[in-house]
Design a protein around this motif. Structure first.
Motif, short mmCIF file in Angstrom:
data_model
loop_
_atom_site.label_atom_id
_atom_site.label_comp_id
_atom_site.label_asym_id
_atom_site.label_seq_id
_atom_site.Cartn_x
_atom_site.Cartn_y
_atom_site.Cartn_z
N ARG A 115 39.74 34.44 29.15
CA ARG A 115 40.31 33.59 30.19
C ARG A 115 40.01 34.06 31.60
O ARG A 115 40.24 33.33 32.57
CB ARG A 115 41.84 33.49 30.02
CG ARG A 115 42.23 32.62 28.87
CD ARG A 115 43.70 32.70 28.53
NE ARG A 115 44.61 32.71 29.67
CZ ARG A 115 45.94 32.68 29.54
NH1 ARG A 115 46.47 32.64 28.32
NH2 ARG A 115 46.73 32.70 30.59
N ALA A 116 39.53 35.27 31.77
CA ALA A 116 39.39 35.85 33.10
C ALA A 116 38.01 36.49 33.26
O ALA A 116 37.79 37.60 32.78
CB ALA A 116 40.49 36.89 33.31
N ARG A 142 36.55 38.03 35.60
CA ARG A 142 36.48 39.33 36.28
C ARG A 142 37.27 40.43 35.58
O ARG A 142 37.33 41.55 36.07
CB ARG A 142 36.92 39.20 37.74
CG ARG A 142 35.89 38.49 38.61
CD ARG A 142 36.18 38.66 40.08
NE ARG A 142 35.15 38.07 40.91
CZ ARG A 142 34.05 38.69 41.31
NH1 ARG A 142 33.83 39.95 40.94
NH2 ARG A 142 33.16 38.08 42.07
N GLU A 170 39.66 38.44 41.41
CA GLU A 170 38.81 37.41 42.01
C GLU A 170 38.85 37.51 43.53
O GLU A 170 37.81 37.47 44.21
CB GLU A 170 39.26 36.03 41.55
CG GLU A 170 38.36 34.90 42.01
CD GLU A 170 36.97 34.96 41.38
OE1 GLU A 170 36.00 34.61 42.09
OE2 GLU A 170 36.87 35.36 40.22
N ASP A 181 46.94 36.77 34.03
CA ASP A 181 46.59 35.77 35.04
C ASP A 181 46.69 36.35 36.45
O ASP A 181 45.83 36.09 37.30
CB ASP A 181 47.50 34.56 34.91
CG ASP A 181 47.28 33.81 33.59
OD1 ASP A 181 46.16 33.89 33.05
OD2 ASP A 181 48.24 33.17 33.11
N ALA A 199 43.81 38.68 37.06
CA ALA A 199 42.57 37.90 37.20
C ALA A 199 42.45 37.33 38.61
O ALA A 199 41.38 37.37 39.22
CB ALA A 199 42.52 36.79 36.17
N ARG A 200 43.55 36.79 39.14
CA ARG A 200 43.53 36.24 40.49
C ARG A 200 43.28 37.35 41.51
O ARG A 200 42.52 37.18 42.47
CB ARG A 200 44.85 35.53 40.80
CG ARG A 200 45.04 34.23 40.02
CD ARG A 200 46.22 33.43 40.57
NE ARG A 200 47.48 34.14 40.42
CZ ARG A 200 48.28 34.04 39.35
NH1 ARG A 200 47.92 33.27 38.33
NH2 ARG A 200 49.41 34.70 39.29
#
Length: 250
Positions: A171-172, A174, A133, A126, A129-130
């Motif tokens: 879930r991600a 990118r 992004e 997570d 992924a953030r």
């Protein structure tokens, strides 16, 4: 009156030339080992990517290695990696983050890394992924598989590999699931460890056929990793040496 231009010191030039010659010899020896291991395993040397791990060595070594044909550079600490990536941003390099990664460093790593080898838990997925992004970048990830219970070595247990891989892949947007990585444990032979990883990797590819990378093997055991099908080997001390300089990011 204009300032005088200081000429390079002959001592400094000699030291730089000596270091460049040392890196050239060591790199040639590592490439020869990879080629011999590939031939012994019935593989083409082009199937194996050499990731040169520069760790505490300076950005100038990265430049020298690039001049010798190195395109893939590995680091295991974000502070050093970020500084060296910035110092060599004019070079067409692929940066590999190979060390244990904390969530609070994920956003920084996502700004420069092309491949993160050490994804081993869902919260890190997570965080990466953030970070990807925010950076507007696509980040390739390997699931690090732990083949023992040694503290501090990192890696998801084999039973959790599929779940973590699914999270990266689904879930991600990118993040890209690119494959698996391991570090051979101390209590079993590297050959056995890499064979275990090979079995786990082939099972994973049944559901994720694009996850083709198998990162395994370092300076002391790259031959065994190649024999077991490694696509990437991470070589540091055999090329750069074991004595770290004082100012690694210079």
């Amino acid at each position: 009156m204009t300032d005088a231009i200081t000429a390079p010191s002959p001592v400094t030039d000699a030291a730089a030339q000596s270091r460049a010659a040392e890196l050239e010899r060591n790199l040639a020896a590592a490439r020869s080992r990879i080629a011999h291991a590939c031939r012994a395993a019935g593989r083409a040397p082009s199937e194996v990517t050499l990731v040169v791990v520069t760790k505490t060595w300076p950005a100038e070594d990265v430049r020298t290695l690039h001049a010798l044909g190195v395109t893939d550079v590995g680091e295991n600490q974000d502070q050093q990696a970020a500084a060296k990536a910035a110092a060599t941003e004019d070079l067409p390099l692929r940066w590999h983050f190979i060390g244990q990664l904390q969530r609070n460093k994920a956003a920084s790593v996502a700004q420069y890394a092309d491949l993160v080898h050490s994804v081993d838990r869902l919260p890190l997925v997570d965080a990466l992924a953030r970070g990807a992004e925010r950076a507007g970048r696509r980040l390739r990830c390997l699931v690090q598989v732990g083949l023992d219970d040694a503290p501090g070595r990192g890696g998801v247990a084999p039973a959790g590999l599929e779940r973590l891989a699914d999270a990266i892949a689904s879930r991600a947007p990118r993040l890209e699931l690119a494959g698996v990585m391991t570090v051979a444990p101390l209590h079993i032979s590297p050959a056995e460890a890499f064979d275990r990883l090979a079995v786990l990797h082939e099972r994973l590819r049944a559901s994720h056929p694009g996850a083709v990378i198998r990162s395994a093997g370092m300076s002391g055991d790259l031959e065994m990793a190649i024999a077991s099908g490694a696509t990437h080997v991470r070589v540091g001390s055999a090329i750069l040496g074991t004595r770290a300089p004082r100012n690694p990011a210079a």
